[in-house]
Design a protein around this motif. Structure first.
Motif, PDB file in Angstrom:
ATOM      1  N   PRO A 637       0.843  -1.201   0.000  1.00  0.00           N
ATOM      2  CA  PRO A 637       0.000   0.000   0.000  1.00  0.00           C
ATOM      3  C   PRO A 637       0.877   1.251   0.000  1.00  0.00           C
ATOM      4  N   GLU A 638       0.312   2.339  -0.445  1.00  0.00           N
ATOM      5  CA  GLU A 638       1.091   3.562  -0.585  1.00  0.00           C
ATOM      6  C   GLU A 638       1.566   4.124   0.744  1.00  0.00           C
ATOM      7  N   ASP A 639       0.931   3.764   1.834  1.00  0.00           N
ATOM      8  CA  ASP A 639       1.343   4.297   3.134  1.00  0.00           C
ATOM      9  C   ASP A 639       2.310   3.362   3.869  1.00  0.00           C
ATOM     10  N   GLU A 640       2.792   2.299   3.230  1.00  0.00           N
ATOM     11  CA  GLU A 640       3.741   1.407   3.888  1.00  0.00           C
ATOM     12  C   GLU A 640       5.098   2.093   3.967  1.00  0.00           C
ATOM     13  N   PRO A 641       5.706   2.178   5.143  1.00  0.00           N
ATOM     14  CA  PRO A 641       6.989   2.872   5.279  1.00  0.00           C
ATOM     15  C   PRO A 641       8.079   2.223   4.418  1.00  0.00           C
ATOM     16  N   GLU A 642       8.935   3.072   3.846  1.00  0.00           N
ATOM     17  CA  GLU A 642      10.136   2.668   3.116  1.00  0.00           C
ATOM     18  C   GLU A 642       9.819   1.784   1.910  1.00  0.00           C
ATOM     19  N   ARG A 643       8.650   1.931   1.329  1.00  0.00           N
ATOM     20  CA  ARG A 643       8.299   1.176   0.126  1.00  0.00           C
ATOM     21  C   ARG A 643       8.984   1.781  -1.086  1.00  0.00           C
ATOM     22  N   ASN A 644       8.997   1.025  -2.206  1.00  0.00           N
ATOM     23  CA  ASN A 644       9.554   1.483  -3.474  1.00  0.00           C
ATOM     24  C   ASN A 644       8.443   1.724  -4.485  1.00  0.00           C
ATOM     25  N   ASP A 645       8.766   2.445  -5.533  1.00  0.00           N
ATOM     26  CA  ASP A 645       7.748   2.802  -6.521  1.00  0.00           C
ATOM     27  C   ASP A 645       7.334   1.622  -7.394  1.00  0.00           C
ATOM     28  N   ASP A 646       8.136   0.543  -7.426  1.00  0.00           N
ATOM     29  CA  ASP A 646       7.788  -0.586  -8.302  1.00  0.00           C
ATOM     30  C   ASP A 646       6.917  -1.619  -7.586  1.00  0.00           C
ATOM     31  N   GLU A 647       6.255  -1.226  -6.494  1.00  0.00           N
ATOM     32  CA  GLU A 647       5.453  -2.167  -5.703  1.00  0.00           C
ATOM     33  C   GLU A 647       3.967  -1.841  -5.804  1.00  0.00           C
ATOM     34  N   THR A 648       3.522  -1.433  -6.977  1.00  0.00           N
ATOM     35  CA  THR A 648       2.115  -1.067  -7.170  1.00  0.00           C
ATOM     36  C   THR A 648       1.210  -2.194  -6.670  1.00  0.00           C
ATOM     37  N   GLN A 649       0.315  -1.859  -5.773  1.00  0.00           N
ATOM     38  CA  GLN A 649      -0.552  -2.902  -5.203  1.00  0.00           C
ATOM     39  C   GLN A 649      -1.669  -3.241  -6.178  1.00  0.00           C
ATOM     40  N   HIS A 650      -1.909  -4.539  -6.394  1.00  0.00           N
ATOM     41  CA  HIS A 650      -2.941  -4.998  -7.312  1.00  0.00           C
ATOM     42  C   HIS A 650      -3.395  -6.387  -6.874  1.00  0.00           C
ATOM     43  N   GLU A 651      -4.582  -6.762  -7.296  1.00  0.00           N
ATOM     44  CA  GLU A 651      -5.153  -8.053  -6.914  1.00  0.00           C
ATOM     45  C   GLU A 651      -4.657  -9.147  -7.852  1.00  0.00           C
ATOM     46  N   VAL A 652      -4.282 -10.273  -7.261  1.00  0.00           N
ATOM     47  CA  VAL A 652      -3.787 -11.427  -8.022  1.00  0.00           C
ATOM     48  C   VAL A 652      -4.585 -12.655  -7.597  1.00  0.00           C
ATOM     49  N   GLU A 653      -4.998 -13.424  -8.566  1.00  0.00           N
ATOM     50  CA  GLU A 653      -5.640 -14.716  -8.304  1.00  0.00           C
ATOM     51  C   GLU A 653      -4.761 -15.831  -8.842  1.00  0.00           C
ATOM     52  N   LEU A 654      -4.435 -16.777  -7.983  1.00  0.00           N
ATOM     53  CA  LEU A 654      -3.732 -17.993  -8.389  1.00  0.00           C
ATOM     54  C   LEU A 654      -4.771 -19.101  -8.442  1.00  0.00           C
ATOM     55  N   THR A 655      -5.048 -19.580  -9.621  1.00  0.00           N
ATOM     56  CA  THR A 655      -6.167 -20.506  -9.805  1.00  0.00           C
ATOM     57  C   THR A 655      -5.802 -21.948  -9.485  1.00  0.00           C
ATOM     58  N   ARG A 656      -4.512 -22.237  -9.334  1.00  0.00           N
ATOM     59  CA  ARG A 656      -4.097 -23.610  -9.061  1.00  0.00           C
ATOM     60  C   ARG A 656      -3.072 -23.607  -7.936  1.00  0.00           C
ATOM     61  N   GLY A 657      -3.184 -24.591  -7.076  1.00  0.00           N
ATOM     62  CA  GLY A 657      -2.206 -24.735  -6.017  1.00  0.00           C
ATOM     63  C   GLY A 657      -0.855 -25.201  -6.557  1.00  0.00           C
ATOM     64  N   PHE A 658       0.148 -25.178  -5.712  1.00  0.00           N
ATOM     65  CA  PHE A 658       1.489 -25.580  -6.130  1.00  0.00           C
ATOM     66  C   PHE A 658       2.273 -26.033  -4.901  1.00  0.00           C
ATOM     67  N   TRP A 659       3.367 -26.736  -5.160  1.00  0.00           N
ATOM     68  CA  TRP A 659       4.277 -27.154  -4.102  1.00  0.00           C
ATOM     69  C   TRP A 659       5.356 -26.094  -3.930  1.00  0.00           C
ATOM     70  N   LEU A 660       5.776 -25.885  -2.681  1.00  0.00           N
ATOM     71  CA  LEU A 660       6.869 -24.960  -2.418  1.00  0.00           C
ATOM     72  C   LEU A 660       7.715 -25.515  -1.278  1.00  0.00           C
ATOM     73  N   GLY A 661       9.030 -25.405  -1.438  1.00  0.00           N
ATOM     74  CA  GLY A 661       9.940 -25.928  -0.433  1.00  0.00           C
ATOM     75  C   GLY A 661       9.729 -25.296   0.923  1.00  0.00           C
ATOM     76  N   GLU A 662       9.775 -26.125   1.944  1.00  0.00           N
ATOM     77  CA  GLU A 662       9.644 -25.620   3.310  1.00  0.00           C
ATOM     78  C   GLU A 662      10.799 -24.691   3.658  1.00  0.00           C
ATOM     79  N   THR A 663      11.951 -24.934   3.054  1.00  0.00           N
ATOM     80  CA  THR A 663      13.135 -24.112   3.291  1.00  0.00           C
ATOM     81  C   THR A 663      13.771 -23.749   1.962  1.00  0.00           C
ATOM     82  N   ALA A 664      14.741 -22.851   2.017  1.00  0.00           N
ATOM     83  CA  ALA A 664      15.602 -22.641   0.859  1.00  0.00           C
ATOM     84  C   ALA A 664      16.376 -23.933   0.591  1.00  0.00           C
TER      85      ALA A 664
END
Length: 869
Positions: A637-664
């Motif tokens: 959001p625009e009022d988040e401290p120390e944000r950058n200009d390339d972080e335009t907030q927008h809605e995203v829908e992920l229609t399918r689940g996925f696997w992601l590693g618990e760790t790096a």
């Protein structure tokens, strides 16, 4: 049928079927319609709401509000714990003495005998206190002569002094219930010292169940004791024979001699037997001659006694399967502790025991560990010496287990405990073979491993999984205690009807129960607990306390149903899971997958975070978590401290689940797949670093050949931020404040004027800090993580499944690193680069497998959410 369709689902159905009658369709899906009055216009305006009534042919129709039926509830068995004092199965061998391979040689084995309370000369002093025999000796009793003369009585014969000593038969009665097992060896020594004086003139009785129970006679001076049952018991004692009684006499807890022992003592006294009591615990006022086996038993007040009792219980937290001999050694290391303290601990509710060992109840272990850590140095130092002295005589496997138990709050990596992980893996791999003592040792360790917090000690997961396989193997299908045969065999069973439990004759159901728990005459549980209207229930039966609670659909499940006995749930990807109820050797129930739908997964399961799958790459485990589909706000959001200009907030829908590693990805995993380690600072559990984006593509390509069906890849930038936020909208997944206790970054540069913190100047192991709400470790800090996308500007409107620009000059990095400023760890922060650096690593993602989804649907068949075919 009870509806599990949410309001949002109902609206979707109505939107996609505009031509169908809304009310009829809603009722078909399990909703009920309820008419309500049209609000007054003034009232609507005042409250800021308005209800638009649909019209048919110009006529106003009262609006319909759809009310969901109550969500169905399911009873399930969640806990099973043994009752204090119930007999446990004896172990034929000592698991703590199993030999294991290790470079560390154990010291001399500890003496299994219990250190005696008295030396041989002290036993003689004790026997000198036996009351005089009524037999007269040759010496003249001058005081008796004077008394008779003062009464003017004639001296037809001179009074003689009674003889002292053991010149005739003596009877020894040993109070030997299981509660006094720590003094059984002392009773044996007492008999041996008397037998040395009397030989066959010593008569010995063992009373394992008090005076009213069987009398077991050990004939002659045989050692060890080989008792034989006799009858009529006390009538077999020779007339006027002195009687020595050693035991607690039912006074261990109250200091009052039990009524059955009072009757025996009165009977023996009336028969003219001189009596000597040798109590092992304090006795309140008694007119009989008494010589305590431990003179210190009456020396401490109640407050001091409770303090030393707590100290001894805390000391047991540092030992694994201690014997009564070790208990005595620990007790002797505590100033002010007595034999009574030792026996109170042995019979404490917090202690479980069998014929050879005792151990703290698993739920008491963390508490007693904390109490031991709080002991002053003057108390803990002698205890540590006693613990270490005994521990050096154990085999290396038992030493490792004991050190693990003593360090449960901060165990460190499994490598600190030589051979333990290898032993667990070997036992898990040989479950189909014959039973071994290594298996017995690991089985005895299961309660300790159950107290390990996998979230705080994730490097133990491979050991915990191997132990879990053993736990499942040794309690297959065992819901009721198999030792409760005969008179305690189940006669009824608990079943569910509606939202309540009821009892019916026969077997099956949720929990079979016997006459100890249920009275057919009254139709109630023996403890009078009602069944109707409850949402939790405790049943005591088969020597255990069983806990049942109701369950609604878990957060991670799409649906839940029961077939009348078993409980099932379907995960978002159609994985079917069955509830494994608690059992005597499985203290807590858990969900278990019915079928592993992914050929690449060595194991799958469900924990408090949801579904997980284990990828095994040439012996290196890597756990991935299933991230369900969903919507979120990407960017800041625009009022988040120390944000950058390339972080335009927008809605995203992920229609399918996925696997992601618990760790790096760790250096061990990278090396297993690639055969090299480009990291500057080496460590198997450290994140791999200095890896270019192109090398990451080679890495995932190699994994694709090793794990068919996983579809390994880097996460998209949207997937990464979605998983990082884990349903939150704050700057970080844990809130809007940042500190170095929650992430590894350059603490000299705090976020949003917050306090400075530690600057570690290096990466930490991949499990070093607590996970986010979805169970993912170090999404923020430690090392930056590559994303699949090219870097580009965000869209300004809603998007679905974004994959970034089709081309570009830089790839995206996310998460911040150990050398980053605090602002770089925000969930929305973006970094772009085309090079590799010492602070760049990666996290593995996996695609959704349509074949697995279809297999899950086939496995589920046509069964509906409420279990109807």
């Amino acid at each position: 049928m009870t509806s599990e369709i949410s309001r949002a689902d109902l609206l979707r159905v109505l939107a996609r079927a505009p031509g169908l009658p809304a009310a009829a369709l809603a009722r078909l899906l399990g909703w009920e319609g309820a008419e309500h009055a049209e609000p007054d216009a003034a009232q609507s305006t005042a409250t800021g709401t308005a209800t638009a009534a649909p019209s048919v042919a110009g006529a106003a129709v009262a609006p319909v509000r759809y009310l969901a039926r109550p969500a169905p509830v399911y009873w399930h068995l969640v806990g099973c714990e043994p009752l204090p004092g119930e007999p446990a199965t004896d172990r034929p061998e000592d698991p703590a003495r199993v030999a294991t391979d290790s470079a560390q040689e154990p010291g001399p084995p500890p003496d299994p005998r219990i250190a005696p309370l008295l030396a041989p000369g002290q036993w003689q002093n004790l026997w000198d206190r036996l009351p005089p025999s009524p037999r007269r000796g040759p010496a003249v009793d001058l005081p008796a002569c004077l008394r008779r003369l003062t009464r003017a009585e004639p001296l037809h014969d001179l009074p003689r002094r009674p003889r002292r000593g053991f010149n005739r038969a003596v009877t020894l009665i040993l109070d030997r219930p299981a509660a006094l097992r720590p003094v059984w060896d002392d009773m044996r020594l007492a008999r041996r010292s008397l037998a040395a004086l009397l030989g066959d003139a010593l008569q010995t009785f063992l009373l394992p169940a008090g005076p009213d129970g069987p009398w077991l006679e050990a004939p002659g001076a045989a050692d060890p004791l080989q008792p034989e049952a006799i009858d009529p018991g006390p009538d077999a004692i020779p007339a006027a024979a002195p009687v020595v009684l050693i035991g607690a006499f039912g006074a261990l807890d109250s200091a009052e001699i039990a009524p059955d022992w009072q009757r025996l003592l009165a009977r023996l006294g009336a028969a003219g037997h001189p009596l000597l009591l040798v109590p092992v615990c304090p006795l309140r006022q008694t007119a009989l001659s008494a010589a305590p086996l431990d003179p210190a038993i009456d020396s401490a007040d109640s407050d001091s006694a409770d303090r030393v009792l707590g100290t001894l219980l805390a000391a047991l937290s540092q030992t694994w399967l201690p014997t009564p001999a070790r208990l005595r050694g620990l007790r002797r290391a505590i100033p002010g502790a007595s034999l009574h303290t030792e026996l109170r601990v042995y019979n404490a509710p917090d202690i479980a025991r069998d014929a050879f060992h005792l151990w703290l109840a698993p739920d008491q272990l963390p508490f007693r560990l904390d109490r031991f850590a709080e002991l002053p140095q003057t108390d803990s130092a002698p205890l540590r010496r006693a613990i270490d002295s005994w521990r050096r005589g154990l085999d290396t496997g038992a030493q490792a287990i004991e050190r693990l138990q003593a360090s449960l709050s901060d165990p460190g990596p499994p490598g600190l405990y030589p051979g333990l992980a290898e032993q667990a893996a070997a036992v898990a791999a040989g479950l189909n073979g014959p039973s071994t003592m290594e298996r017995a040792q690991l089985a005895a360790l299961l309660p300790v491993l159950a107290r390990l917090d996998a979230a705080r000690a994730p490097s133990w997961r491979p050991v915990l999984r191997d132990a879990d396989r053993l736990a499942r193997a040794i309690c297959q299908g065992a819901v009721a205690d198999q030792d409760s045969a005969g008179r305690d065999a189940p006669t009824h069973t608990l079943v569910q009807r509606g939202a309540d439990l009821l009892v019916r004759p026969g077997d099956g159901g949720i929990l079979p129960i016997g006459p100890r728990a249920y009275s057919p005459e009254t139709g109630l549980l023996v403890d009078g607990a009602p069944l109707a209207g409850q949402r939790s229930l405790t049943v005591i039966d088969h020597g255990h306390r069983w806990r049942l609670v109701t369950l609604t659909r878990p957060r991670w499940a799409e649906r839940i149903w029961s077939d009348g006995r078993d409980l099932f749930a379907a995960h978002a990807d159609n994985t079917i899971l069955r509830w494994q109820p608690a059992a005597p050797k499985r203290p807590e129930g858990t969900w278990r997958p019915e079928l592993n739908l992914w050929p690449w997964a060595a194991e799958i399961g469900v924990d408090r975070f949801g579904l997980w799958a284990l990828l095994d790459v040439r012996g290196v485990p890597y756990l991935l978590r299933w991230i369900p589909a969903g919507r979120f706000l990407m960017g800041s959001p625009e009022d988040e401290p120390e944000r950058n200009d390339d972080e335009t907030q927008h809605e995203v829908e992920l229609t399918r689940g996925f696997w992601l590693g618990e760790t790096a990805v760790s250096q061990a995993l990278w090396h297993a797949a690639m055969g090299n380690n480009p990291s500057r600072r080496k460590g198997a559990d450290l994140p791999v670093e200095q890896v270019p984006w192109g090398e990451c593509q080679i890495f995932v390509a190699k994994l694709a050949g090793m794990a068919p069906g996983l579809g390994p890849r880097l996460p998209t930038e949207a997937e990464w931020e979605y998983a990082c936020r884990a349903g939150t909208r704050t700057a970080f997944s844990f809130g809007d404040m940042l500190d170095t206790g929650r992430a590894n970054y350059n603490g000299d540069y705090a976020y949003n004027k917050g306090p400075k913190g530690e600057y570690r100047q290096r990466a930490l192991p991949v499990w070093s800090v607590a996970p986010n709400p979805w169970g993912l470790y170090q999404m923020l800090g430690n090392v930056y993580e590559w994303c699949e996308d090219w870097y580009g500007a965000y869209p300004t409107g809603p998007v679905s499944d974004p994959a970034g620009p089709a081309e570009g000059s830089y790839r995206v990095l996310r998460g911040g690193a150990w050398l980053s400023f605090g602002r770089c760890l925000r969930s929305a922060f973006r970094r772009r680069t085309g090079y590799s650096h010492a602070d760049i690593g990666l996290r593995l993602a996996g695609g959704f497998d349509p074949q697995a989804s279809q297999a899950g649907q086939a496995e589920a068949g046509t069964m509906t959410a409420d279990g109807r075919a």
